[in-house]
Motif scaffolding. Structure first.
Motif, PDB file in Angstrom:
ATOM      1  N   LYS A 114      14.615  -9.212   2.699  1.00 13.22           N
ATOM      2  CA  LYS A 114      14.520  -7.962   3.453  1.00 13.22           C
ATOM      3  C   LYS A 114      15.392  -6.872   2.850  1.00 13.22           C
ATOM      4  CE  LYS A 114      11.851  -8.983   7.029  1.00 13.22           C
ATOM      5  NZ  LYS A 114      12.147 -10.238   7.724  1.00 13.22           N
TER       6      LYS A 114
ATOM      7  N   ASN B 258      10.376  -1.953  -2.694  1.00 12.32           N
ATOM      8  CA  ASN B 258       9.636  -1.058  -1.824  1.00 12.32           C
ATOM      9  C   ASN B 258       8.452  -0.361  -2.485  1.00 12.32           C
ATOM     10  OD1 ASN B 258       9.504  -0.454   0.773  1.00 12.32           O
ATOM     11  ND2 ASN B 258      11.235   0.953   0.828  1.00 12.32           N
ATOM     12  N   ALA B 259       8.587   0.060  -3.728  1.00 13.77           N
ATOM     13  CA  ALA B 259       7.529   0.814  -4.391  1.00 13.77           C
ATOM     14  C   ALA B 259       6.615  -0.088  -5.207  1.00 13.77           C
ATOM     15  CB  ALA B 259       8.135   1.887  -5.280  1.00 13.77           C
ATOM     16  N   GLU B 260       6.798  -1.379  -5.087  1.00  9.65           N
ATOM     17  CA  GLU B 260       5.950  -2.322  -5.812  1.00  9.65           C
ATOM     18  C   GLU B 260       4.508  -2.189  -5.339  1.00  9.65           C
ATOM     19  OE1 GLU B 260       6.730  -5.485  -7.727  1.00  9.65           O
ATOM     20  OE2 GLU B 260       8.348  -4.170  -8.375  1.00  9.65           O
ATOM     21  N   PRO B 261       3.550  -2.280  -6.271  1.00 12.21           N
ATOM     22  CA  PRO B 261       2.171  -2.322  -5.818  1.00 12.21           C
ATOM     23  C   PRO B 261       1.934  -3.548  -4.942  1.00 12.21           C
ATOM     24  CG  PRO B 261       2.325  -2.651  -8.206  1.00 12.21           C
ATOM     25  CD  PRO B 261       3.695  -2.345  -7.720  1.00 12.21           C
ATOM     26  N   VAL B 262       1.034  -3.409  -4.020  1.00 14.24           N
ATOM     27  CA  VAL B 262       0.707  -4.527  -3.145  1.00 14.24           C
ATOM     28  C   VAL B 262      -0.032  -5.587  -3.966  1.00 14.24           C
ATOM     29  CG1 VAL B 262      -0.693  -5.212  -1.147  1.00 14.24           C
ATOM     30  CG2 VAL B 262       0.625  -3.081  -1.094  1.00 14.24           C
ATOM     31  N   SER B 263       0.358  -6.832  -3.809  1.00 19.82           N
ATOM     32  CA  SER B 263      -0.292  -7.917  -4.539  1.00 19.82           C
ATOM     33  C   SER B 263      -1.424  -8.497  -3.699  1.00 19.82           C
ATOM     34  CB  SER B 263       0.736  -9.000  -4.874  1.00 19.82           C
ATOM     35  OG  SER B 263       0.072 -10.232  -5.082  1.00 19.82           O
ATOM     36  N   VAL B 264      -2.627  -8.497  -4.270  1.00 19.22           N
ATOM     37  CA  VAL B 264      -3.805  -9.055  -3.605  1.00 19.22           C
ATOM     38  C   VAL B 264      -4.229 -10.274  -4.414  1.00 19.22           C
ATOM     39  CG1 VAL B 264      -6.191  -8.631  -2.909  1.00 19.22           C
ATOM     40  CG2 VAL B 264      -4.511  -6.766  -2.821  1.00 19.22           C
TER      41      VAL B 264
ATOM     42  N   ILE C 225      -2.229 -11.356   0.733  1.00 19.58           N
ATOM     43  CA  ILE C 225      -1.810  -9.979   0.456  1.00 19.58           C
ATOM     44  C   ILE C 225      -0.327  -9.844   0.760  1.00 19.58           C
ATOM     45  CG2 ILE C 225      -2.290  -7.551   0.917  1.00 19.58           C
ATOM     46  CD1 ILE C 225      -5.048  -8.399   1.925  1.00 19.58           C
TER      47      ILE C 225
ATOM     48  N   SER D 264       4.026  -3.984   1.063  1.00 14.01           N
ATOM     49  CA  SER D 264       4.116  -3.058   2.189  1.00 14.01           C
ATOM     50  C   SER D 264       2.808  -2.289   2.292  1.00 14.01           C
ATOM     51  CB  SER D 264       5.285  -2.084   1.990  1.00 14.01           C
ATOM     52  OG  SER D 264       6.506  -2.774   2.043  1.00 14.01           O
ATOM     53  N   PHE D 265       2.114  -2.497   3.389  1.00 13.99           N
ATOM     54  CA  PHE D 265       0.804  -1.857   3.538  1.00 13.99           C
ATOM     55  C   PHE D 265       0.444  -1.726   5.011  1.00 13.99           C
ATOM     56  CE2 PHE D 265       0.365  -6.399   2.940  1.00 13.99           C
ATOM     57  CZ  PHE D 265      -0.533  -6.791   3.923  1.00 13.99           C
ATOM     58  N   VAL D 266      -0.595  -0.918   5.255  1.00 15.45           N
ATOM     59  CA  VAL D 266      -1.105  -0.773   6.614  1.00 15.45           C
ATOM     60  C   VAL D 266      -2.329  -1.661   6.744  1.00 15.45           C
ATOM     61  CG1 VAL D 266      -2.080   0.817   8.306  1.00 15.45           C
ATOM     62  CG2 VAL D 266      -0.244   1.586   6.775  1.00 15.45           C
TER      63      VAL D 266
ATOM     64  N   VAL E 192       2.579  -3.701   7.857  1.00 15.43           N
ATOM     65  CA  VAL E 192       3.082  -4.941   7.257  1.00 15.43           C
ATOM     66  C   VAL E 192       4.140  -4.528   6.242  1.00 15.43           C
ATOM     67  CG1 VAL E 192       2.484  -6.999   5.951  1.00 15.43           C
ATOM     68  CG2 VAL E 192       0.853  -6.054   7.593  1.00 15.43           C
ATOM     69  N   ASP E 193       5.409  -4.838   6.541  1.00 14.39           N
ATOM     70  CA  ASP E 193       6.535  -4.325   5.762  1.00 14.39           C
ATOM     71  C   ASP E 193       7.137  -5.431   4.910  1.00 14.39           C
ATOM     72  OD1 ASP E 193       8.530  -2.780   4.769  1.00 14.39           O
ATOM     73  OD2 ASP E 193       9.550  -2.438   6.676  1.00 14.39           O
ATOM     74  N   GLU E 194       6.866  -5.365   3.618  1.00 14.10           N
ATOM     75  CA  GLU E 194       7.364  -6.378   2.677  1.00 14.10           C
ATOM     76  C   GLU E 194       7.155  -7.782   3.219  1.00 14.10           C
ATOM     77  OE1 GLU E 194      11.322  -5.548   1.286  1.00 14.10           O
ATOM     78  OE2 GLU E 194      10.843  -3.414   1.264  1.00 14.10           O
TER      79      GLU E 194
END
Lengths: 169, 64
Positions: free
Chosen positions: A101, A107-113, A123, A126-128, A138-140
């Motif tokens: 945490k 924080n600025a990492e692309p979201v991994s799918v 997934i 950090s994303f909505v 969804v926070d980290e």
């Protein structure tokens, strides 16, 4: 103290050499464990972890693949836990929610799918998340969405793909 | 639940479309289990019904 906490809701398993901790709440059904080492991690068996099903090295390798802290491990000989290589991602020295945490650089990492073979889409980041008229931040963190259409907990994965024999081909 | 102490900075939007695919937009990377990058597009639609002939992507098969 920490490990007490960890054990409160989960379980631990040992072969005398290492201890593997299991936190079911953290599992996102990425399915690395039983895909890699069914002899040890068999969701259809009770208890589902058999620490004598493979070598310690193989168990460590497989636990390190778990993308969450659902599976973590440590040496029973505390001396050996002092100088652990960080490539052991799921050693208890590294997989700690409080540390994850505080890592603001992530924080600025692309979201991994990540597409799990014959399994869900995991997934991470950090994303909505929008589903069924709801919107969730969804926070980290990690979620796992169903790809087979058979989950009883849609849109999330509940592991049903294993029973229905869903495959990517 | 405790208060959020850090600013939430979403990098992407993951939208589960009703009776349809998962739509993902923003800053994200698609990979397989070996962490090889498959794709780094601006927008992707992932199959959610298991019937697509072009998995993991949606090909509209859920409508048939």
């Amino acid at each position: 103290m920490e490990s007490e906490n960890r054990n409160r809701r989960g379980r631990k398993y040992t072969n005398g050499e290492i201890t593997v901790y299991w936190k079911p709440d953290a599992c996102v059904h990425a399915s690395h464990c039983y895909r890699e080492l069914l002899e040890v991690f068999d969701p259809g068996r009770r208890p589902w972890v058999d620490m004598y099903g493979a070598s310690t090295a193989e168990i460590i390798r497989t636990v390190n693949m778990c993308p969450t802290e659902a599976l973590t491990w440590k040496w029973n000989d505390e001396e050996k836990n002092r100088d652990i290589d960080p490539s052991n991602t799921n050693h208890v020295n590294f997989r700690r929610p409080d540390l994850l945490k505080n890592d603001s650089s992530a924080n600025a990492e692309p979201v991994s799918v990540k597409i799990m073979p014959d399994g869900p889409v995991v997934i991470n980041g950090s994303f909505v998340l929008k589903y069924g008229g709801k919107e969730k931040n969804v926070d980290e963190s990690i979620i796992s969405l169903c790809r087979c259409g058979s989950s009883n907990h849609l849109p999330f994965c509940d592991g049903t793909h294993r029973k229905t024999g869903f495959n990517d081909n | 639940m405790e208060e959020v102490k850090k600013e939430f900075k979403p990098q992407a939007i993951v939208e589960v479309l009703e009776d349809g695919p998962i739509k993902i937009t923003g800053n994200f990377m698609v990979s397989d289990s070996k962490r090889d990058i498959m794709d780094s597009p601006e927008e992707v639609y992932l199959c959610r019904c298991g019937r697509s002939g072009n998995k993991p992507y949606c090909d509209g098969s859920h409508k048939t």
